[in-house]
Design a protein around this motif. Structure first.
Motif: not given
Length: 131
Positions: A48-51, A56-59, A76-78
């Motif tokens: 779940d990219l929203n949380i 974490e997204i960078k990794k 990143i939205n999706y």
């Protein structure tokens, strides 16, 4: 109930091969072009990219911050994988470019000016292990 189970089992298959005998139609020398669309496994399908936090997204997506990134970190939205057509779609906010890399080699770069950035990659005829 059996019909429903058969339906669900058959729809797990992403690609079907059809064998056709075209000689019945007077086409002895005709051939059917076969598409080479590799199966794409989406390692982020259960994420779940929203949380997730930026770190974490960078990794997950190997995001690098540069000096010209004045707005902030990319969001990143999706990320969508369509195995029927062989298309990967990425949507992001605050990104000025997305580089598609196959096995460590750049294969496509897309640029954006402002706002939501949606880019796609067709994987037909691509051969590699990691995008």
């Amino acid at each position: 109930m059996k019909a429903q189970m058969d339906f669900e089992e058959r729809n797990k298959i992403y690609r079907w091969k059809i064998k056709a005998d075209l000689t019945n139609f007077g086409l002895e020398s005709a051939t059917i072009k076969e598409k080479n669309i590799p199966f794409i496994e989406n390692p982020y399908q259960d994420v779940d990219l929203n949380i997730l936090s930026y770190n974490e997204i960078k990794k997950l997506f190997n995001i690098k911050r540069t000096n010209d990134n004045l707005i902030g970190a990319p969001k990143i939205n999706y990320l969508d994988v369509d195995n029927y057509q062989g298309i990967i779609t990425v949507s992001s906010l605050f990104a000025n470019k997305i580089i598609w890399v196959l096995d460590g080699i750049k294969i496509k770069t897309k640029y954006n000016v402002i706002g939501e950035f949606v880019t796609t990659l067709k994987v037909e005829n691509l051969e590699g292990k990691e995008i």
